[in-house]
Design an enzyme around this catalytic site. Structure first.
Site, PDB file in Angstrom:
ATOM      1  N   GLU A 161      46.469  32.669  36.600  1.00  0.00           N
ATOM      2  CA  GLU A 161      47.690  33.453  36.443  1.00  0.00           C
ATOM      3  C   GLU A 161      48.377  33.570  37.803  1.00  0.00           C
ATOM      4  O   GLU A 161      47.778  34.038  38.773  1.00  0.00           O
ATOM      5  CB  GLU A 161      47.382  34.844  35.899  1.00  0.00           C
TER       6      GLU A 161
ATOM      7  N   GLY B 240      45.871  40.292  31.877  1.00  0.00           N
ATOM      8  CA  GLY B 240      46.701  39.199  32.355  1.00  0.00           C
ATOM      9  C   GLY B 240      46.984  38.148  31.310  1.00  0.00           C
ATOM     10  O   GLY B 240      46.555  38.226  30.159  1.00  0.00           O
TER      11      GLY B 240
ATOM     12  N   GLU C 228      45.180  45.951  28.098  1.00  0.00           N
ATOM     13  CA  GLU C 228      46.198  44.905  28.025  1.00  0.00           C
ATOM     14  C   GLU C 228      46.249  44.284  29.413  1.00  0.00           C
ATOM     15  O   GLU C 228      46.686  44.910  30.375  1.00  0.00           O
ATOM     16  CB  GLU C 228      47.549  45.495  27.621  1.00  0.00           C
TER      17      GLU C 228
ATOM     18  N   CYS D   8      53.306  39.869  32.307  1.00  0.00           N
ATOM     19  CA  CYS D   8      52.049  39.321  31.776  1.00  0.00           C
ATOM     20  C   CYS D   8      52.293  38.178  30.802  1.00  0.00           C
ATOM     21  O   CYS D   8      51.462  37.269  30.681  1.00  0.00           O
ATOM     22  CB  CYS D   8      51.229  40.423  31.121  1.00  0.00           C
TER      23      CYS D   8
ATOM     24  N   GLY E 157      47.072  46.115  33.218  1.00  0.00           N
ATOM     25  CA  GLY E 157      46.951  45.624  34.590  1.00  0.00           C
ATOM     26  C   GLY E 157      46.249  44.290  34.617  1.00  0.00           C
ATOM     27  O   GLY E 157      46.159  43.578  33.605  1.00  0.00           O
ATOM     28  N   SER E 158      45.713  43.941  35.752  1.00  0.00           N
ATOM     29  CA  SER E 158      45.070  42.648  35.928  1.00  0.00           C
ATOM     30  C   SER E 158      43.758  42.575  35.158  1.00  0.00           C
ATOM     31  O   SER E 158      43.119  43.604  34.869  1.00  0.00           O
ATOM     32  CB  SER E 158      44.801  42.388  37.409  1.00  0.00           C
TER      33      SER E 158
END
Length: 487
Positions: free
Chosen positions: A381, A255, A253, A287, A231-232
């Site tokens: 991002e 951005g 895992e 991503c 996610g972010s």
């Protein structure tokens, strides 16, 4: 009966092998392209997490004792089911996520491959003999961690769920999966149905769509020692902090703001083709999306002109009804974030070369010329179809620009001299690098992960990464006779 027949899951949670009412509310699943309702899913609560964790911990003990051949067989059957029901799953993914059919098909293909790859894990060596200074047999052995909590996002929910679920199950664990509520069908319910049909015993995969309270309950539960979160970066930091407080492993895992570096000897048409795919594929909601284009000053003007021209001609629309290159972004909040970054970036040396407009949730592919480290859309991002382009004059300047980011996920380099590209990649910190390709790539047998704000390294993909992520190591010694001590 269809794999995702609504009679099975409408308004229900999948807990302990059964489709049953949860203790939370139910919500509509909205089709981003039309605003129509696709179905209704139940949301979990922290109480549901506790019930699921109890059932998972009980079921996991028997699953870990199951032979490696039986666990592998379940994963192989799951792989075959992804292929068998591909058309149905693709239909749901296109409607629920807004993916174009090609993207949805790729996600289903990767899910199938993840299961085939995971099916090889139970039969791999689970330890090694090591030297000892004592007269004994000394060895290490891998054991399943127990219950794994998997949190997956909305953007590519099938891939970003299955890449943790499949190896964790194959290695003898149970899994509690929390998909994003916006994409709970293809991000959660379809995984539950695939493994249910594959013969996975009850309690080993449970699906808990929900909000922040459900995520926090999952991370905090003492029966869940490992969290696999995608996610972010902002949310990942909170997950990491909470996991650290409870002394559990968190594989994060997060951005990215990946750079595509176009060197002075590159073919401009090839570079533009790579750039457009890297920035605009799946509406930029990946991503690994190319978020920064670094182009040698000799090619810069030509590159910007051709990329803007290409962006202006790409069809945008409903992927379930029209043949388009881009579908909708997931919701109005995401659209507004994208547009705010674009509008905040234009001005001074930065100009809008193409795009910068939207209709409902359909955002036009956008090219920003003259961008640089001070440009919001360049430094942050975006998670949308936006290509900020900057120029450089020397390789040292390219290295500085590419490395000037808190993120370190993926990197692309375009050059006619492949070894020159490899040498340049060695100077730029990143978890993934592709020479003469763009930044968006994924294969089930390849390690995946980033550095810095992009996460905690390669914790997905490939046997070594998956075994490290979802097992614990134990040291074991064996003597033929007990030693004698002085007291």
């Amino acid at each position: 009966m269809a794999l995702l027949d609504e009679a099975r899951w409408h308004d229900l949670l999948h807990i302990d092998g059964a489709w049953r009412a949860g203790s939370g509310e139910t919500i509509d699943v909205i089709e981003p392209a039309t605003g129509g309702v696709l179905g209704r899913v139940a949301l979990a609560t922290p109480d549901d997490v506790a019930a699921a964790a109890t059932a998972a911990a009980q079921a996991q003990r028997d699953w870990a004792a199951t032979s490696h051949a039986e666990r592998a067989a379940v994963l192989r059957r799951a792989a075959a089911l992804w292929a068998e029901h591909a058309e149905e799953i693709i239909w749901w993914n296109v409607r629920e996520v807004g993916a174009i059919p090609g993207m949805a098909g790729f996600a289903v293909h990767v899910a199938e491959q993840e299961c085939w790859e995971a099916a090889t894990l139970p039969g791999r060596p689970y330890g090694e003999l090591i030297p000892s200074g004592e007269p004994r047999l000394s060895m290490t052995r891998r054991y399943p961690v127990g219950v794994v909590g998997v949190v997956s996002p909305f953007n590519v929910p099938i891939i970003l769920g299955i890449r943790s679920v499949a190896p964790a199950l194959a290695l003898g664990n149970a899994v509690l999966l929390k998909p994003d509520p916006r994409t709970a069908i293809t991000g959660g319910l379809v995984l539950a149905r695939v493994f249910q049909e594959a013969g996975l015993p009850d309690g080993l995969l449970q699906v808990l769509p929900g909000g922040r309270d459900v995520g926090e309950a999952l991370v905090s539960d003492p029966r869940v020692p490992v969290i696999s979160f995608t996610g972010s970066t902002e949310a990942g930091r909170r997950v990491g902090e909470l996991a650290g407080r409870h002394l559990k492993r968190a594989h994060l895992e997060l951005g990215g703001n990946s750079a595509l570096v176009v060197l002075d000897d590159a073919d401009v048409d090839q570079a533009v083709n790579l750039a457009a795919w890297g920035s605009f594929f799946h509406q930029g909601q990946i991503c690994m999306t190319t978020g920064r284009h670094l182009v040698h000053e000799r090619l810069y003007d030509d590159f910007v002109e051709r990329l803007a021209d290409k962006a202006g001609k790409l069809p945008v629309g409903d992927p379930a009804r029209d043949q388009v290159a881009l579908g909708p972004v997931i919701d109005a909040g995401q659209r507004d974030k994208i547009h705010n970054l674009v509008t905040a970036s234009v001005g001074g040396d930065v100009r809008l070369a193409s795009g910068g407009e939207y209709d409902r949730l359909f955002y036009r592919p956008t090219v920003l010329a003259g961008a640089g480290p001070g440009t919001p859309a360049f430094s942050q991002e975006i998670f949308g179809p936006v290509a900020p382009v900057a120029s450089f004059g020397s390789l040292d300047e390219a290295v500085a620009l590419a490395g000037d980011s808190e993120y370190g996920l993926s990197l692309g380099i375009v050059t006619r001299d492949a070894m020159r590209g490899v040498e340049l990649a060695d100077r730029i910190p990143t978890g993934i690098a592709h020479i003469n390709d763009q930044t968006v790539n994924d294969e089930a047998n390849a390690p995946f992960g980033g550095t810095g704000a992009s996460g905690t390294g390669s914790r997905f993909g490939g046997a070594a990464a998956n075994i490290e992520a979802f097992t614990d190591t134990r040291w074991i010694t064996v003597r033929s006779q007990a030693p004698s001590f002085p007291f």
